[in-house]
Each structure stands twice: as structure tokens, then as C-alpha cells.
Motif scaffolding. Structure first.
Motif, PDB file in Angstrom:
ATOM      1  N   ARG A  14       0.839  -1.213   0.000  1.00  0.00           N
ATOM      2  CA  ARG A  14       0.000   0.000   0.000  1.00  0.00           C
ATOM      3  C   ARG A  14       0.866   1.252   0.000  1.00  0.00           C
ATOM      4  O   ARG A  14       0.484   2.288  -0.515  1.00  0.00           O
ATOM      5  N   ASN A  15       2.034   1.139   0.637  1.00  0.00           N
ATOM      6  CA  ASN A  15       2.916   2.306   0.724  1.00  0.00           C
ATOM      7  C   ASN A  15       3.903   2.387  -0.434  1.00  0.00           C
ATOM      8  O   ASN A  15       4.840   3.173  -0.394  1.00  0.00           O
ATOM      9  N   ARG A  35       2.021   2.853 -10.319  1.00  0.00           N
ATOM     10  CA  ARG A  35       2.468   2.259  -9.055  1.00  0.00           C
ATOM     11  C   ARG A  35       2.819   0.809  -9.339  1.00  0.00           C
ATOM     12  O   ARG A  35       2.023   0.091  -9.941  1.00  0.00           O
ATOM     13  N   TYR A  73      -4.485   6.465  -1.073  1.00  0.00           N
ATOM     14  CA  TYR A  73      -3.044   6.528  -0.825  1.00  0.00           C
ATOM     15  C   TYR A  73      -2.699   7.864  -0.172  1.00  0.00           C
ATOM     16  O   TYR A  73      -3.553   8.742  -0.025  1.00  0.00           O
ATOM     17  N   GLN A  77       3.455   9.535  -1.042  1.00  0.00           N
ATOM     18  CA  GLN A  77       3.903   8.374  -1.820  1.00  0.00           C
ATOM     19  C   GLN A  77       4.318   8.786  -3.237  1.00  0.00           C
ATOM     20  O   GLN A  77       5.028   8.055  -3.921  1.00  0.00           O
TER      21      GLN A  77
END
Ligand code: ZN
Length: 362
Positions: A14-15, A35, A73, A77
Motif C-alpha cells: 500500500r505504501n 504504481r 493513498y 507516496q
């Protein structure tokens, strides 16, 4: 894997870092958040709806903030942004040279303007190299070399040497469209003003010219019905229906392209040569598209040292029109991970802009 390990891994994912890709075109501009090498948000806008770079980068910032929030998010990030632009870009210059339909974008330090607005490091690369980088990452090529040849009105080429986009010392590295395949004095004139370049023979205009010459000796071809509106698309369709003249036009185009690819292979020695762009003769789903690739391959083997033919993969590209925007974001990621010159320049640009913000009290 235990449940807690799986949950930890999920949290780590997720990070994962996020990169913003911006693919600038004369007609439209694509924005994407990427991502783990996948698009998680995508938007396309019309270039004419924006006055120039500043407005586009402001819109890109709002796009990134909005999408990151929607996806759950965190904004921190977002690590960096990559801008893919058409035209010749010298590596030491972050400005566009004269490009059709993009007059507001020339003679502006694009990375400086983008960095100032996005407050993230921004890297710039040629759109052909961006698309090539995306295709490269979509395969497991482990440091090998790849060329992405785009066929259409012009012939473009993105080149990755051992995994790194290559543009040469003056930004024309890999400009395959302008290699000479006919050195005769009366060779066909290229759009660039010089003679004998492959683009003059195998760009869309060249294909139509070949067709008209061949049709003079082939009165039975169905293409005579469309003689005033000939296009590579119509020629591919007629070839798919079995028209022998149309098939030969496609094969002749493939021989010209193969000649240029052979030159490229002796200089850059890529493992993969991919074909993309609007002129795909039906692509991988059609017998004509596959025949085109086959004749390119035969020509390369015939004209090249044996080592070239032994390892070379010739295929159609797979990512389509999103390759440029994905590649722009991936270039930002690559620059960050390798601390390349592009990243050092982007980071110092950020530092400079941050300082100037402070000086302005903003
Ligand atoms: Zn030319």
C-alpha cells in the motif's frame, strides 16, 4: 505465508512509491499515476484546452492529488514525475525544439516549470524512448537492449541500450526514419529535405507511392477502386482479402523497413525490435501483419551478420497508446533508483526551485 506476514506485505505494498507520468502530444495530453509499473489512474485531456505548460502542470498536480485521495493513498507516496515529449530533445537541454502544434511549449525550461508547480523532481525524455521503456519493462529483459519502431506518417524509434533510454549527444540517437536505404542521386525525397531515407519509402506517404507505381502494372488489383484515397490501412485490408498486389506492397514496405532495421542492429545490437504506431498492417491478429514481420525478419537475416539473426526477436509492441505515459512515469522511477544524471538534474532543479520559493516567501 502466515496471515500476519501476508497483512504486513499488503501494508508494504500500500505504501509503494507512486510516479506521475505526463505524455505530451500535439492533440492530446495523457496523465497517469503509475504504481508498481501499473497504471492506477489515467486521464486524457486536449492540448488546445490549455494555454501552455504552466496550466498543464497545475492540472496534473490537481489530477494527482484527486486520484491519490480517491484511491486511499498518501500524497507523500508520489515520488517524482516524468514528462514525455515529442521532437528532438538534447540530453543537456530540457526544452522542446520546434514542434508542430506545441508553440507554447518551446523555449521554456520544462523541468523547471514542472518542478516549481509539482514540488517533486521531474525528468524529461523523448516520447519514443518513453514508449520503448514501457515495452521494455513489460518484458523480463534484464539489462538487454530493445528498439521500438513506430510506423505511421513518419518512422520513429525509441532505443534502450542495456535498459537505459539512449538519445545520443544531440538527441537524435535512434532516429531510424532518417537512415539512408537508397544512396542514389535520384533517391526519393524525405520530409526532412534529404534523399533516400527509409521514411521516404516506408512512411505512410512512401507506401502509397509504392502502391501507385505497382498498380500501373497490375490492372486487376481491387486497389484501383480506391486509387485516389489509397492508405496503408486500405492496402492492408485488400492484402487480407488476398489481393496479390496489395500483399506485394506490404512485403516491399517490409523489405525497406528490414533494411533500416539491419543497419540499426549492426550499431545498437538489440535483442528485441518491436513495431508500434498506426501503420501495423493489421497487427499480430492478422495474417498480413504477421507476414509483414516475417519479411522484415527475412530481410534483416539476409543483410546482417549471422549473430544478429540468431538472437533477434521481431514482434509487435503490446502496450498500445498508453506506452508513452507509462514510460514517462517509469523513467522517473528508473532515474530515482539509479541516481542517474537525469535524477541528479531533477533533484538539483527541485532544490533550486525550493530555494526560490523560500526567497519569494511562498
Ligand atoms: Zn529524412
Amino acid at each position: 505465508m502466515s496471515e500476519s506476514n501476508a497483512a504486513t506485505e499488503l501494508d508494504a505494498n500500500r505504501n509503494a512509491p507512486i510516479y506521475l507520468g505526463i505524455d505530451l502530444g500535439g492533440t492530446s495530453i495523457k496523465l497517469a499515476l503509475v504504481r508498481e509499473e501499473k497504471i492506477v489512474a489515467l486521464e486524457q485531456v486536449l492540448t488546445k484546452d490549455f494555454l501552455g505548460p504552466r496550466e498543464v502542470f497545475e492540472f496534473a498536480l490537481s489530477f494527482a492529488k484527486r486520484q491519490i485521495e480517491t484511491l486511499g493513498y498518501q500524497f507523500d507516496q508520489l515520488q517524482a514525475a516524468g514528462l514525455a515529449a515529442p521532437g528532438v530533445l538534447a540530453p543537456d537541454v530540457d526544452e522542446l525544439r520546434e514542434v508542430a502544434n506545441l508553440s507554447a511549449w518551446t523555449n521554456v525550461s520544462l523541468t523547471d516549470v514542472a518542478t516549481r508547480i509539482l514540488e517533486k523532481p521531474v525528468v524529461l525524455l523523448n516520447d519514443a524512448n518513453a514508449a520503448a521503456l514501457a515495452e521494455y519493462k513489460a518484458r523480463d529483459l534484464d539489462g538487454r537492449s530493445l528498439a521500438l519502431v513506430t510506423l505511421g506518417t513518419g518512422i520513429g524509434c525509441g532505443l534502450l541500450l542495456n535498459g537505459v533510454p539512449h538519445c545520443g549527444d544531440s538527441g537524435i540517437g535512434g532516429e531510424l526514419g532518417h537512415v539512408v536505404i537508397d544512396a542514389a542521386d535520384h533517391a526519393w525525397l524525405c520530409g526532412c529535405g534529404k534523399r533516400g531515407h527509409v521514411e521516404a519509402y516506408a512512411g505512410a506517404g512512401g507506401v502509397v507511392r509504392i502502391a501507385k507505381e505497382m498498380l500501373r502494372d497490375n490492372p486487376g488489383s481491387v486497389l484501383h477502386q480506391d486509387i485516389d484515397d489509397l492508405s496503408p490501412y486500405l492496402i492492408a485490408q485488400a492484402a487480407e482479402q488476398g489481393d496479390a498486389t496489395a500483399v506485394e506492397i506490404v512485403c516491399q514496405t517490409a523489405r525497406y523497413v528490414g533494411h533500416a532495421v539491419s543497419i540499426l542492429c549492426h550499431i545498437a545490437d538489440p535483442s528485441y525490435v518491436l513495431f508500434g504506431g498506426a501503420m501495423d498492417f493489421g497487427g499480430p491478429e492478422s495474417t498480413v501483419g504477421l507476414r509483414f514481420l516475417d519479411v522484415v525478419r527475412q530481410t534483416v537475416v539476409k543483410q546482417s551478420l549471422v549473430q544478429v539473426g540468431e538472437h533477434l526477436h521481431i514482434e509487435f509492441a503490446t502496450l498500445g497508446k498508453d506506452a508513452g505515459v507509462i514510460g514517462a512515469a517509469l523513467f522517473a522511477e528508473q532515474a530515482r533508483e539509479t541516481s542517474s544524471e537525469a535524477w541528479d538534474a531533477a533533484s538539483s532543479s527541485l532544490l533550486k526551485n525550493t530555494t526560490s520559493f523560500a526567497e519569494q516567501g511562498t
